[in-house]
Design a protein around this motif. Structure first.
Motif, PDB file in Angstrom:
ATOM      1  N   GLN A 127      14.290  30.453  17.593  1.00 21.72           N
ATOM      2  CA  GLN A 127      15.395  30.191  18.611  1.00 21.72           C
ATOM      3  C   GLN A 127      16.766  30.598  17.872  1.00 21.72           C
ATOM      4  OE1 GLN A 127      14.749  26.531  20.642  1.00 21.72           O
ATOM      5  NE2 GLN A 127      16.419  27.047  22.017  1.00 21.72           N
ATOM      6  N   ARG A 128      16.321  30.835  16.496  1.00 21.42           N
ATOM      7  CA  ARG A 128      17.769  31.264  15.750  1.00 21.42           C
ATOM      8  C   ARG A 128      17.106  31.838  14.589  1.00 21.42           C
ATOM      9  NH1 ARG A 128      23.100  29.957  14.774  1.00 21.42           N
ATOM     10  NH2 ARG A 128      23.431  29.779  12.893  1.00 21.42           N
ATOM     11  N   PHE A 129      18.125  32.932  14.313  1.00 19.96           N
ATOM     12  CA  PHE A 129      17.694  33.376  12.934  1.00 19.96           C
ATOM     13  C   PHE A 129      18.913  34.032  12.346  1.00 19.96           C
ATOM     14  CE2 PHE A 129      16.352  36.621  16.079  1.00 19.96           C
ATOM     15  CZ  PHE A 129      16.978  37.552  15.673  1.00 19.96           C
TER      16      PHE A 129
ATOM     17  N   ALA B 265      14.625  33.308   9.160  1.00 18.43           N
ATOM     18  CA  ALA B 265      14.340  32.423  10.165  1.00 18.43           C
ATOM     19  C   ALA B 265      13.613  31.111   9.951  1.00 18.43           C
ATOM     20  CB  ALA B 265      13.402  33.272  11.282  1.00 18.43           C
ATOM     21  N   ARG B 266      14.504  29.955  10.116  1.00 15.44           N
ATOM     22  CA  ARG B 266      13.926  28.621   9.841  1.00 15.44           C
ATOM     23  C   ARG B 266      13.860  27.913  10.970  1.00 15.44           C
ATOM     24  NH1 ARG B 266      14.883  27.616   4.513  1.00 15.44           N
ATOM     25  NH2 ARG B 266      16.468  28.982   3.397  1.00 15.44           N
ATOM     26  N   GLU B 267      14.287  28.039  12.212  1.00 12.02           N
ATOM     27  CA  GLU B 267      14.022  27.386  13.455  1.00 12.02           C
ATOM     28  C   GLU B 267      13.087  28.049  14.217  1.00 12.02           C
ATOM     29  OE1 GLU B 267      17.663  26.449  15.656  1.00 12.02           O
ATOM     30  OE2 GLU B 267      18.635  26.185  13.729  1.00 12.02           O
ATOM     31  N   LEU B 268      11.638  27.598  13.946  1.00 11.71           N
ATOM     32  CA  LEU B 268      10.584  28.144  14.633  1.00 11.71           C
ATOM     33  C   LEU B 268       9.858  27.160  15.452  1.00 11.71           C
ATOM     34  CD1 LEU B 268       9.203  29.977  11.452  1.00 11.71           C
ATOM     35  CD2 LEU B 268      10.682  30.906  13.110  1.00 11.71           C
ATOM     36  N   PRO B 269      10.031  26.832  16.598  1.00 11.89           N
ATOM     37  CA  PRO B 269       9.649  25.891  17.724  1.00 11.89           C
ATOM     38  C   PRO B 269       8.643  26.448  18.183  1.00 11.89           C
ATOM     39  CG  PRO B 269      11.679  26.949  18.613  1.00 11.89           C
ATOM     40  CD  PRO B 269      11.412  27.474  17.178  1.00 11.89           C
TER      41      PRO B 269
END
Length: 472
Positions: free
Chosen positions: A276-278, A330-334
């Motif tokens: 969702q964010r990178f 990329a840290r936000e990996l839902p």
């Protein structure tokens, strides 16, 4: 159990070629001290001009002055190996990189999901070709046996132990991955095939070459348990491409960007997740960097979409200094939930789902240019809605009168001698607490030109109409 081995015969070279803008030109990997650098690997164009691994770099330059030489980077190879392990995790929960030059995965439990082995194998090969890695694949009941057989014969598929032993017996000792000292001793004795080694007396073999060789042969035949460390994909995706040139143009970054987003999509597919964010990190010569954030309204993992969004954000970014490297973090990996679709897709061939169109518009026009609407519990129409960066909320049905689809920014006088009232009045009296008191009677009216308008006047009056909106 059944193990598939994906052998990577030129992993180090592929790691460079898949990121190089001109992989068809002569290129070689070099390593060693500065005064004694040698060729570790060469691509097809370089080999066709007479270069071979092991040659000195000075000789290679004399034979081919236009050779592109790239220093061997062990960390880049390890990064590629981790990427492939994360990709293989898509097809099996038991993946190992213990063999170094190969990825092995247990597939017996996956055949029911991905189809029989020929279809499964074709799918693996298609993925590897898209990722840019040369490969050889073999299947066997033992992981180490699959590893040996992949190097001996590409495409070999064996499901039972007896034919596996027959196939291993035909493997040349030079391809059996035995310790170098033992392989040299066997060839000195005139032994050429692995089956001849299997036939040697076990006691004499152990006495001469030690218990380690016996244990390796037992694992190879499936006579001893084989314990492999299993790979677990990391919770963060971090990949980097170092450029062979400096650039201040974002157009020149599209090739490495496409490769990074493709790798990110493969990694996400292995995790069965989305992003969702990178962040795109532009690395500069002075060890500084500038970041270009890429945010999405919902998790995605389609490679083409991720590239399109990242390219749009990058095109809008200012580059403060020449770029020498590109990094994707990329840290936000839902979790990824695919959007629902109709059984029969009625969209035009060139159409696209609303979710993808929305993200493309945000990438090209900016976050503030595309937004949704959400309802607010407020009787005054001008305050009954607000901009929303998330999904568009359905507007509730208003009673007793409908609300127009087009609400003017502020009411304007409406002068029409033939105005016809169709519905109303709806009285609104509110807002006294915040200094913007509203006392109005609203009507649905039709103008002399046939337009349907939403008008109001002072309570109890009929005239001095104010136009507040239009109905579609």
């Amino acid at each position: 159990m059944l193990w598939a081995c994906v052998l990577l015969p030129q992993l180090a070279l592929d790691t460079v070629l898949r990121r190089h803008p001109a992989p068809g030109k002569p290129l070689a990997l070099v390593h060693g001290p500065l005064q004694r650098r040698t060729l570790l690997a060469a691509n097809g164009a370089a080999r066709a001009r007479g270069l071979q691994p092991g040659q000195s770099f000075a000789t290679a330059q004399a034979l081919l002055p236009d050779l592109t030489a790239i220093e061997y980077d062990e960390e880049s190879v390890a990064q590629a190996r981790r990427l492939l392990a994360a990709w293989a995790y898509r097809y099996s929960s038991q993946v190992s990189v213990a063999f170094g030059d190969a990825i092995v995965l247990e597939i017996q439990g996956s055949l029911g999901l991905f189809g029989p082995w020929p279809l499964f194998e074709a799918r693996l090969r298609d993925d590897l070709a898209a990722l840019g890695f040369h490969h050889r694949i073999a299947m066997a009941p033992v992981a180490s046996a699959a590893h040996v057989l992949a190097g001996h014969r590409d495409g070999l598929a064996i499901e039972n132990t007896a034919p596996m032993l027959s196939a291993l017996a035909q493997v040349p000792i030079a391809q059996a991955r035995l310790p170098a000292a033992a392989a040299g001793a066997f060839e000195h004795l005139g032994l050429r095939r692995l089956g001849q080694v299997f036939a040697l007396p076990r006691a004499s073999l152990g006495k001469r070459h030690g218990p380690g060789l016996l244990a390796q042969l037992d694992r190879l035949r499936g006579d001893a348990p084989e314990i492999l460390p299993l790979h677990r994909p990391p919770d963060v995706f971090d990949a980097r491409i170092e450029l062979s040139f400096e650039t201040e143009s974002t157009e020149a970054l599209q090739f490495p960007l496409r490769r990074l987003t493709s790798d990110l999509a493969a990694y996400l597919a292995g995790r069965d997740g989305g992003v969702q964010r990178f962040v795109l990190r532009l690395e500069h010569e002075d060890h500084g960097h500038s970041d270009v954030p890429v945010g999405l309204l919902a998790p995605e993992r389609d490679a083409a979409l991720l590239f399109e969004l990242a390219r749009g954000r990058l095109a809008q970014a200012s580059v403060p200094a020449p770029v020498r490297g590109l990094r994707l973090l990329a840290r936000e990996l839902p979790p990824f939930v695919p959007a629902g679709a109709d059984l029969f897709d009625l969209r035009a061939q060139q159409g696209m789902p609303w979710e993808q169109l929305r993200e493309r518009l945000r990438a090209r026009l900016g976050n503030e240019a595309v937004h949704g609407l959400s309802a607010v519990a407020e009787h005054r129409p001008e305050y009954a809605w607000r901009r929303d960066a998330g999904e568009t909320s359905p507007m509730p049905v208003q009673e007793p009168l409908p609300r127009p689809a087009w609400l003017l920014e502020r009411p304007v006088p409406l002068r029409d001698a033939r105005l016809q009232l169709l519905a109303g009045p709806e009285r609104i009296e509110t807002g006294w607490w915040d200094g913007d008191d509203a006392q109005r009677d609203y009507y649905v009216a039709e103008t002399s030109q046939g337009q349907r308008a939403w008008v109001f006047c002072a309570p109890g009056e009929r005239g001095a109409w104010m136009l507040h909106g239009w109905f579609a």
